[in-house]
Design a protein around this motif. Structure first.
Motif, mmCIF file in Angstrom:
data_model
loop_
_atom_site.group_PDB
_atom_site.id
_atom_site.type_symbol
_atom_site.label_atom_id
_atom_site.label_comp_id
_atom_site.label_asym_id
_atom_site.label_seq_id
_atom_site.Cartn_x
_atom_site.Cartn_y
_atom_site.Cartn_z
ATOM 1 N N ALA A 91 0.825 -1.209 0.000
ATOM 2 C CA ALA A 91 0.000 0.000 0.000
ATOM 3 C C ALA A 91 0.859 1.258 0.000
ATOM 4 N N ASN A 92 1.927 1.263 0.780
ATOM 5 C CA ASN A 92 2.805 2.429 0.807
ATOM 6 C C ASN A 92 3.564 2.590 -0.504
ATOM 7 N N GLY A 93 3.923 1.493 -1.141
ATOM 8 C CA GLY A 93 4.588 1.589 -2.431
ATOM 9 C C GLY A 93 3.681 2.184 -3.497
ATOM 10 N N ILE A 94 2.422 1.719 -3.546
ATOM 11 C CA ILE A 94 1.459 2.268 -4.496
ATOM 12 C C ILE A 94 1.188 3.734 -4.206
ATOM 13 N N CYS A 95 1.055 4.063 -2.936
ATOM 14 C CA CYS A 95 0.782 5.441 -2.530
ATOM 15 C C CYS A 95 1.928 6.371 -2.926
ATOM 16 N N ALA A 96 3.160 5.919 -2.744
ATOM 17 C CA ALA A 96 4.311 6.750 -3.100
ATOM 18 C C ALA A 96 4.342 7.020 -4.598
ATOM 19 N N GLY A 97 4.081 5.996 -5.398
ATOM 20 C CA GLY A 97 4.080 6.177 -6.848
ATOM 21 C C GLY A 97 2.977 7.111 -7.311
ATOM 22 N N VAL B 123 -7.280 2.773 0.930
ATOM 23 C CA VAL B 123 -6.282 1.709 0.842
ATOM 24 C C VAL B 123 -5.238 1.850 1.950
ATOM 25 N N VAL B 124 -4.723 3.072 2.125
ATOM 26 C CA VAL B 124 -3.701 3.296 3.155
ATOM 27 C C VAL B 124 -4.313 3.198 4.545
ATOM 28 N N LEU B 125 -5.541 3.684 4.707
ATOM 29 C CA LEU B 125 -6.209 3.565 6.007
ATOM 30 C C LEU B 125 -6.406 2.107 6.384
ATOM 31 N N ALA B 126 -6.815 1.283 5.425
ATOM 32 C CA ALA B 126 -6.994 -0.142 5.697
ATOM 33 C C ALA B 126 -5.674 -0.797 6.085
ATOM 34 N N ALA B 127 -4.594 -0.411 5.401
ATOM 35 C CA ALA B 127 -3.278 -0.977 5.732
ATOM 36 C C ALA B 127 -2.868 -0.618 7.150
ATOM 37 N N SER C 133 6.586 2.304 11.591
ATOM 38 C CA SER C 133 6.062 2.254 10.229
ATOM 39 C C SER C 133 4.560 2.518 10.204
ATOM 40 N N VAL C 134 3.833 1.974 11.168
ATOM 41 C CA VAL C 134 2.381 2.167 11.219
ATOM 42 C C VAL C 134 2.045 3.620 11.542
ATOM 43 N N ILE C 135 2.785 4.232 12.449
ATOM 44 C CA ILE C 135 2.537 5.637 12.808
ATOM 45 C C ILE C 135 2.734 6.534 11.588
ATOM 46 N N ILE C 136 3.812 6.299 10.845
ATOM 47 C CA ILE C 136 4.056 7.089 9.626
ATOM 48 C C ILE C 136 2.924 6.884 8.625
ATOM 49 N N THR C 137 2.424 5.662 8.538
ATOM 50 C CA THR C 137 1.323 5.371 7.621
ATOM 51 C C THR C 137 0.078 6.176 7.981
ATOM 52 N N PHE C 138 -0.204 6.331 9.257
ATOM 53 C CA PHE C 138 -1.368 7.113 9.668
ATOM 54 C C PHE C 138 -1.169 8.609 9.415
ATOM 55 N N VAL C 139 0.072 9.064 9.445
ATOM 56 C CA VAL C 139 0.335 10.451 9.043
ATOM 57 C C VAL C 139 -0.007 10.636 7.573
#
Length: 204
Positions: free
Chosen positions: A78-84, A118-122, A159-165
């Motif tokens: 999810a983070n890879g797709i989001c970054a792209g 997608v990122v929220l679910a991850a 990693s999870v905290i950064i994802t929620f940011v």
């Protein structure tokens, strides 16, 4: 009466277009801010991705890696797709007038919504796994794992905290893309069949 109605409809019809034009044409600063807001998740997503990819630990209790848990693998993807997507959308957003066409406005709106969920679910499923890793589950006699693999849990938590940011940033981006889309549509016009209002005066 008809002329005034036509003028009223014309003014209503131009209100959505005027709002969009002010947003797009006369707001270079706003476009720059949106571009920076779209660029910000790139670094954050890559940071969360790299931290999770390197998250593994070997000790006397055994070995564990992020790849052993499907929730963490999903977080990486999810983070890879989001970054792209963030990088591509920032490049398009930086071009003057590039996002002014209706198909692109719709595309930004839909993809921003999808990426947000997608990122929220991850982040949500990874948080659940971390909770069980820290607390365990007495009902099924599942002991906590973080007491034995503390370093692994700390990196996963970061990693999870950064994802929620990233989720917070995408909520803002979703609001912006929603505004840019829906200001293009006129508000609904309520037709009044009664052209005149009768007022009853008591005692007359």
């Amino acid at each position: 009466m008809d002329k005034s109605d036509d003028h009223h409809k014309t003014s209503n019809g131009s209100s959505g277009g005027d709002a969009t034009e002010k947003w797009e044409d006369g707001s270079t600063g706003i476009r720059t801010a949106e571009t920076m807001l779209r660029l910000a998740p790139v670094g954050l997503c890559l940071a969360a991705l790299v931290i999770m990819l390197k998250d593994s630990q070997d000790n006397e209790f055994g070995s564990i890696s992020y790849s052993n848990l499907s929730a963490f693998r999903y977080l990486v993807h999810a983070n890879g797709i989001c970054a792209g997507y963030s990088l591509l959308s920032a490049a398009i957003s930086a071009m003057p007038g590039s996002s002014s066409t209706m198909p692109r406005v719709w595309t930004f709106f839909c993809l921003d919504q999808i990426l947000t969920y997608v990122v929220l679910a991850a982040g949500a499923v990874s948080t659940e796994v971390l909770y069980l890793a820290y607390k365990g589950d007495d009902a099924i006699t599942w002991s906590d794992a973080c007491s034995s693999f503390g370093s692994f849990c700390h990196r996963a938590t970061a990693s999870v905290i950064i994802t929620f940011v990233v989720v917070c940033l995408y909520v803002v981006l979703s609001l912006i893309s929603s505004y840019k889309l829906f200001t293009r549509f006129d508000p609904p016009v309520i037709a009044d069949s009664n052209k005149s209002v009768e007022v009853t005066v008591f005692g007359s």
